[in-house]
Motif scaffolding. Structure first.
Motif, PDB file in Angstrom:
ATOM      1  N   TYR A 151       0.857  -1.189   0.000  1.00 21.73           N
ATOM      2  CA  TYR A 151       0.000   0.000   0.000  1.00 21.73           C
ATOM      3  C   TYR A 151       0.888   1.232   0.000  1.00 21.73           C
ATOM      4  N   THR A 152       0.296   2.405   0.074  1.00 22.47           N
ATOM      5  CA  THR A 152       1.077   3.635   0.225  1.00 22.47           C
ATOM      6  C   THR A 152       0.719   4.266   1.567  1.00 22.47           C
ATOM      7  N   TRP A 153       1.715   4.943   2.175  1.00 18.60           N
ATOM      8  CA  TRP A 153       1.507   5.499   3.515  1.00 18.60           C
ATOM      9  C   TRP A 153       2.540   6.581   3.767  1.00 18.60           C
ATOM     10  N   PRO A 154       2.210   7.601   4.579  1.00 19.78           N
ATOM     11  CA  PRO A 154       3.200   8.643   4.890  1.00 19.78           C
ATOM     12  C   PRO A 154       4.393   8.065   5.661  1.00 19.78           C
ATOM     13  N   ASN A 155       5.580   8.362   5.180  1.00 18.35           N
ATOM     14  CA  ASN A 155       6.807   7.937   5.834  1.00 18.35           C
ATOM     15  C   ASN A 155       7.088   8.908   6.980  1.00 18.35           C
ATOM     16  N   PRO A 156       7.230   8.405   8.229  1.00 17.89           N
ATOM     17  CA  PRO A 156       7.464   9.317   9.350  1.00 17.89           C
ATOM     18  C   PRO A 156       8.811  10.036   9.284  1.00 17.89           C
ATOM     19  N   ILE A 157       9.733   9.530   8.476  1.00 13.39           N
ATOM     20  CA  ILE A 157      11.049  10.155   8.343  1.00 13.39           C
ATOM     21  C   ILE A 157      11.022  11.233   7.260  1.00 13.39           C
ATOM     22  N   THR A 158      10.533  10.884   6.067  1.00 12.37           N
ATOM     23  CA  THR A 158      10.554  11.829   4.940  1.00 12.37           C
ATOM     24  C   THR A 158       9.329  12.734   4.904  1.00 12.37           C
ATOM     25  N   LYS A 159       8.271  12.332   5.592  1.00  9.23           N
ATOM     26  CA  LYS A 159       6.983  13.053   5.611  1.00  9.23           C
ATOM     27  C   LYS A 159       6.295  13.019   4.239  1.00  9.23           C
ATOM     28  N   LYS A 160       6.707  12.087   3.373  1.00 14.23           N
ATOM     29  CA  LYS A 160       6.098  11.945   2.051  1.00 14.23           C
ATOM     30  C   LYS A 160       5.317  10.639   1.995  1.00 14.23           C
ATOM     31  N   VAL A 161       4.256  10.614   1.179  1.00 16.24           N
ATOM     32  CA  VAL A 161       3.515   9.380   0.943  1.00 16.24           C
ATOM     33  C   VAL A 161       4.357   8.523   0.002  1.00 16.24           C
ATOM     34  N   GLU A 162       4.658   7.294   0.438  1.00 13.65           N
ATOM     35  CA  GLU A 162       5.543   6.419  -0.306  1.00 13.65           C
ATOM     36  C   GLU A 162       4.973   5.008  -0.376  1.00 13.65           C
ATOM     37  N   PRO A 163       5.405   4.224  -1.367  1.00 13.71           N
ATOM     38  CA  PRO A 163       5.013   2.816  -1.408  1.00 13.71           C
ATOM     39  C   PRO A 163       5.536   2.100  -0.158  1.00 13.71           C
ATOM     40  N   LYS A 164       4.707   1.233   0.384  1.00 13.39           N
ATOM     41  CA  LYS A 164       5.072   0.532   1.611  1.00 13.39           C
ATOM     42  C   LYS A 164       4.574  -0.904   1.524  1.00 13.39           C
ATOM     43  N   SER A 165       5.244  -1.785   2.217  1.00  9.66           N
ATOM     44  CA  SER A 165       4.813  -3.171   2.342  1.00  9.66           C
ATOM     45  C   SER A 165       4.968  -3.552   3.803  1.00  9.66           C
ATOM     46  N   SER A 166       3.921  -4.124   4.384  1.00 10.80           N
ATOM     47  CA  SER A 166       3.968  -4.508   5.792  1.00 10.80           C
ATOM     48  C   SER A 166       3.763  -5.998   5.966  1.00 10.80           C
ATOM     49  N   LEU A 167       4.599  -6.576   6.822  1.00 11.43           N
ATOM     50  CA  LEU A 167       4.431  -7.961   7.227  1.00 11.43           C
ATOM     51  C   LEU A 167       3.485  -7.960   8.417  1.00 11.43           C
ATOM     52  N   VAL A 168       2.363  -8.648   8.285  1.00  5.85           N
ATOM     53  CA  VAL A 168       1.400  -8.735   9.380  1.00  5.85           C
ATOM     54  C   VAL A 168       1.247 -10.193   9.800  1.00  5.85           C
ATOM     55  N   GLU A 169       1.045 -10.382  11.107  1.00  4.10           N
ATOM     56  CA  GLU A 169       0.861 -11.717  11.667  1.00  4.10           C
ATOM     57  C   GLU A 169      -0.157 -11.646  12.793  1.00  4.10           C
ATOM     58  N   PRO A 170      -0.839 -12.766  13.052  1.00  2.91           N
ATOM     59  CA  PRO A 170      -1.735 -12.785  14.206  1.00  2.91           C
ATOM     60  C   PRO A 170      -0.933 -12.830  15.501  1.00  2.91           C
ATOM     61  N   PHE A 171      -1.290 -11.951  16.429  1.00  2.00           N
ATOM     62  CA  PHE A 171      -0.754 -11.959  17.795  1.00  2.00           C
ATOM     63  C   PHE A 171      -1.976 -12.190  18.667  1.00  2.00           C
ATOM     64  N   GLY A 172      -2.261 -13.398  19.045  1.00  2.65           N
ATOM     65  CA  GLY A 172      -3.485 -13.681  19.782  1.00  2.65           C
ATOM     66  C   GLY A 172      -4.673 -13.307  18.915  1.00  2.65           C
ATOM     67  N   ASP A 173      -5.560 -12.453  19.448  1.00  4.87           N
ATOM     68  CA  ASP A 173      -6.731 -12.018  18.685  1.00  4.87           C
ATOM     69  C   ASP A 173      -6.474 -10.728  17.902  1.00  4.87           C
ATOM     70  N   LEU A 174      -5.232 -10.266  17.889  1.00  5.61           N
ATOM     71  CA  LEU A 174      -4.872  -9.051  17.159  1.00  5.61           C
ATOM     72  C   LEU A 174      -4.067  -9.386  15.901  1.00  5.61           C
ATOM     73  N   ILE A 175      -3.934  -8.403  15.031  1.00  8.22           N
ATOM     74  CA  ILE A 175      -3.079  -8.478  13.863  1.00  8.22           C
ATOM     75  C   ILE A 175      -2.013  -7.397  14.056  1.00  8.22           C
ATOM     76  N   CYS A 176      -0.758  -7.812  14.124  1.00 10.05           N
ATOM     77  CA  CYS A 176       0.328  -6.853  14.329  1.00 10.05           C
ATOM     78  C   CYS A 176       1.326  -6.967  13.192  1.00 10.05           C
ATOM     79  N   GLY A 177       2.049  -5.880  12.989  1.00  7.23           N
ATOM     80  CA  GLY A 177       3.009  -5.902  11.894  1.00  7.23           C
ATOM     81  C   GLY A 177       4.042  -4.812  11.981  1.00  7.23           C
TER      82      GLY A 177
END
Length: 152
Positions: free
Chosen positions: A121-147
């Motif tokens: 997806y695309t998301w604001p980079n907290p370092i550059t402050k620009k919207v950039e392409p991003k990829s996140s690894l997500v996994e189940p942590f109990g009943d939550l999804i964390c990544g």
């Protein structure tokens, strides 16, 4: 004078390449994101859900490294932890779209429920402050999804 101009141009090119290399060094890698997810999952299991979520949302600790940070959502898409922007905690992000109209949080929930994986997806980079392409690894942590995500 011509040699001076060439020397200045060479110095400028060297500085530009050094700045580009520095910017690349400031970005987390897929391997680093994967390692952080594994470490966060172990912390979630050992410290417990409540303490881990608090830790993941506290800026300036081991759960934020350059542009890498841990985030967690519940199965409705409500944010439970966010290392880069703790103000998102408690907000339902399931209808959040990226710059291309993708419902990426909803996709993260589905991918997490299915056992985990990468979501682009695309998301604001907290370092550059620009919207950039991003990829996140997500996994189940109990009943939550964390990544943890990487900017490309």
């Amino acid at each position: 004078m011509h040699k001076f101009a060439l020397a200045v141009a060479a110095a400028a090119a060297t500085l530009t390449l050094a700045a580009a290399a520095q910017a690349a060094d400031d970005r987390g890698t897929a391997d680093e994101a994967t390692a952080m997810v594994k470490k966060a999952h172990a912390h979630f299991e050992s410290a417990g859900k409540d303490q881990a979520l608090k830790d993941f949302s506290t800026p300036g600790n081991e759960w934020v490294d350059r542009d890498l940070y841990v985030f967690c959502v519940d199965q409705t898409g409500t944010n439970q932890a966010h290392g880069a922007n703790p103000k998102l905690v408690g907000k339902n992000l399931s209808a959040l779209k990226d710059a291309n109209g993708k419902l990426f949080v909803a996709e993260m929930v589905e991918v997490g429920k299915a056992g985990g994986g990468w979501v682009d997806y695309t998301w604001p980079n907290p370092i550059t402050k620009k919207v950039e392409p991003k990829s996140s690894l997500v996994e189940p942590f109990g009943d939550l999804i964390c990544g943890v995500g990487i900017y490309k």
